[in-house]
Design a protein around this motif. Structure first.
Motif, short mmCIF file in Angstrom:
data_model
loop_
_atom_site.label_atom_id
_atom_site.label_comp_id
_atom_site.label_asym_id
_atom_site.label_seq_id
_atom_site.Cartn_x
_atom_site.Cartn_y
_atom_site.Cartn_z
N ASP A 170 0.85 -1.19 0.00
CA ASP A 170 0.00 0.00 0.00
C ASP A 170 0.89 1.25 0.00
N VAL A 171 0.97 1.91 -1.14
CA VAL A 171 1.88 3.04 -1.31
C VAL A 171 1.61 4.17 -0.31
N GLU A 172 0.34 4.50 -0.13
CA GLU A 172 -0.02 5.58 0.79
C GLU A 172 0.37 5.25 2.22
N LYS A 173 0.06 4.04 2.64
CA LYS A 173 0.36 3.63 4.02
C LYS A 173 1.86 3.49 4.25
N LEU A 174 2.59 3.02 3.26
CA LEU A 174 4.04 2.91 3.39
C LEU A 174 4.67 4.29 3.57
N SER A 175 4.17 5.27 2.82
CA SER A 175 4.70 6.62 2.97
C SER A 175 4.33 7.21 4.33
N ASP A 176 3.17 6.81 4.87
CA ASP A 176 2.79 7.25 6.21
C ASP A 176 3.73 6.67 7.27
N ILE A 177 4.04 5.39 7.12
CA ILE A 177 4.96 4.73 8.06
C ILE A 177 6.28 5.48 8.12
N ALA A 178 6.74 5.94 6.97
CA ALA A 178 8.04 6.60 6.87
C ALA A 178 8.02 8.08 7.23
N THR A 179 6.82 8.63 7.46
CA THR A 179 6.73 10.08 7.69
C THR A 179 5.80 10.44 8.85
N VAL A 180 4.51 10.61 8.57
CA VAL A 180 3.58 11.15 9.56
C VAL A 180 3.43 10.26 10.79
N ASN A 181 3.48 8.94 10.59
CA ASN A 181 3.41 8.04 11.73
C ASN A 181 4.64 8.22 12.62
N GLY A 182 5.77 8.42 11.98
CA GLY A 182 7.01 8.63 12.73
C GLY A 182 6.96 9.91 13.55
N LEU A 183 6.43 10.97 12.97
CA LEU A 183 6.29 12.23 13.70
C LEU A 183 5.43 12.04 14.94
N LYS A 184 4.35 11.28 14.79
CA LYS A 184 3.44 11.02 15.91
C LYS A 184 4.15 10.24 17.00
N VAL A 185 4.90 9.23 16.61
CA VAL A 185 5.62 8.38 17.56
C VAL A 185 6.66 9.19 18.35
N LEU A 186 7.27 10.17 17.68
CA LEU A 186 8.30 10.99 18.33
C LEU A 186 7.71 12.22 19.04
N GLY A 187 6.40 12.40 18.93
CA GLY A 187 5.76 13.52 19.59
C GLY A 187 6.04 14.85 18.93
N ILE A 188 6.23 14.83 17.60
CA ILE A 188 6.53 16.05 16.85
C ILE A 188 5.28 16.50 16.12
N GLU A 189 4.87 17.73 16.36
CA GLU A 189 3.70 18.28 15.69
C GLU A 189 4.14 19.24 14.60
N LYS A 190 3.63 19.01 13.40
CA LYS A 190 3.95 19.89 12.28
C LYS A 190 2.68 20.28 11.55
#
Length: 320
Positions: free
Chosen positions: A300-320
């Motif tokens: 799943d291209v969309e979900k893979l890109s989420d894993i590598a970006t927005v999900n990571g920001l959430k996990v690290l507690g970074i709000e953008k």
């Protein structure tokens, strides 16, 4: 456009890569003398790094971390989360190096630090350095297996400390690819017990795939109840040794293909780079994502890109 290019384009559109789990103070620490350690058992490596740590000055640690950060910047990373060793062997040298790194590179890339507790958190010496480092780091780190037999107490210390300081928690769990381990479940239950929903991340969770499907599905419901996140470090675990223990057919990979559809926030990371844990790892973020998607048969291209970006920001507690 190829599937790879489609994923990379979406990652760029979402701000760039987010590497949520690394050990940058150990990066590039492998030598000819320590290469013989690379085939040692994981729990042995927890001690075999002591000489390297003992002999590492602040300048040496900083140079390793700076080299790694530049490598991620070259790949277009927007954020990185890294554990740093803090114990009676290395004392506060990684903290000093980490502070320098943040001062010099904090404007170029978001950096979040977690304390690596390779000596546990219960022994008085270990607890001293855990307490000291907990004031500095952004994320409280854990390794319950290091306090074997007292894992509940280990988690209670982590979660109560994080709650009192208003910090996130990242815990290494289920690292041995066996159905004897249920640390992800244990962490989820402790998260709920401490009222830390949405603040806790399970790192690795390899052993989840070794359990029957019924257990896995029930565990995913529990993880969602705890609002717990998961980090997969693909190349760090694809090499896990085979055993003769019977289990459902699986590989030594976080079951991302089941977790994402179950509604769990999954991110990813490189873990160790060119040290005794992972001598050939070079910190290439596409390699990590490629190994994950191939091992999990997840396209799943969309979900893979989420894993590598927005999900990571959430996990690290970074709000953008």
């Amino acid at each position: 456009m190829s599937p790879k290019d489609a994923v990379l384009q979406k990652i760029k559109e979402k701000g760039g890569w987010v590497n949520t789990h690394a050990h940058l103070d150990r990066a590039y620490s492998l030598t000819k003398d320590t290469f013989s350690f690379t085939n040692s058992y994981l729990k042995e490596k927890w001690h075999l790094v002591d000489d390297m740590k003992r002999n590492s000055t602040v300048d040496v640690i900083y140079a390793r971390m700076e080299r790694a950060i530049n490598h991620f910047l070259e790949q277009g990373a927007q954020a990185v989360g890294t554990f740093i060793d803090v114990d009676e062997v290395i004392e506060d040298r990684s903290i000093i190096a980490a502070q320098r790194l943040k001062e010099n590179y904090g404007k170029d890339i978001e950096i979040r630090f977690a304390n690596q507790v390779l000596k546990g958190v219960i022994d008085p010496k270990a607890k001293h350095w855990f307490d000291l480092s907990s004031d500095f780091v952004d994320i409280i780190g854990g390794l319950p297996a290091k306090d074997f037999g007292r894992e509940d107490e280990h988690l209670d210390i982590l979660l109560s400390t994080a709650k009192s300081k208003g910090k996130l928690v990242h815990v290494h769990v289920d690292q041995f690819n066996t159905d004897e381990e249920k640390e992800t479940e244990q962490l989820a239950r402790k998260t709920i017990e401490h009222g830390m929903q949405g603040k806790v991340t399970a790192v690795h969770s390899i052993s989840v795939a070794a359990h029957p499907k019924k257990y896995r599905m029930e565990l995913y419901d529990l993880i969602k109840e705890a609002d717990m996140h998961v980090i997969s470090c693909p190349t760090a675990w694809i090499d896990h040794n085979r055993t003769e223990r019977l289990a459902p057919s699986h590989n030594s990979m976080t079951p991302v293909d089941e977790m994402i559809p179950a509604g769990i926030c999954v991110a990813f990371g490189t873990d160790n780079i060119n040290d005794i844990y992972k001598p050939f790892s070079d910190g290439d973020l596409w390699t990590e994502l490629r190994v994950m998607l191939e091992a999990c048969h997840y396209y799943d291209v969309e979900k893979l890109s989420d894993i590598a970006t927005v999900n990571g920001l959430k996990v690290l507690g970074i709000e953008k």
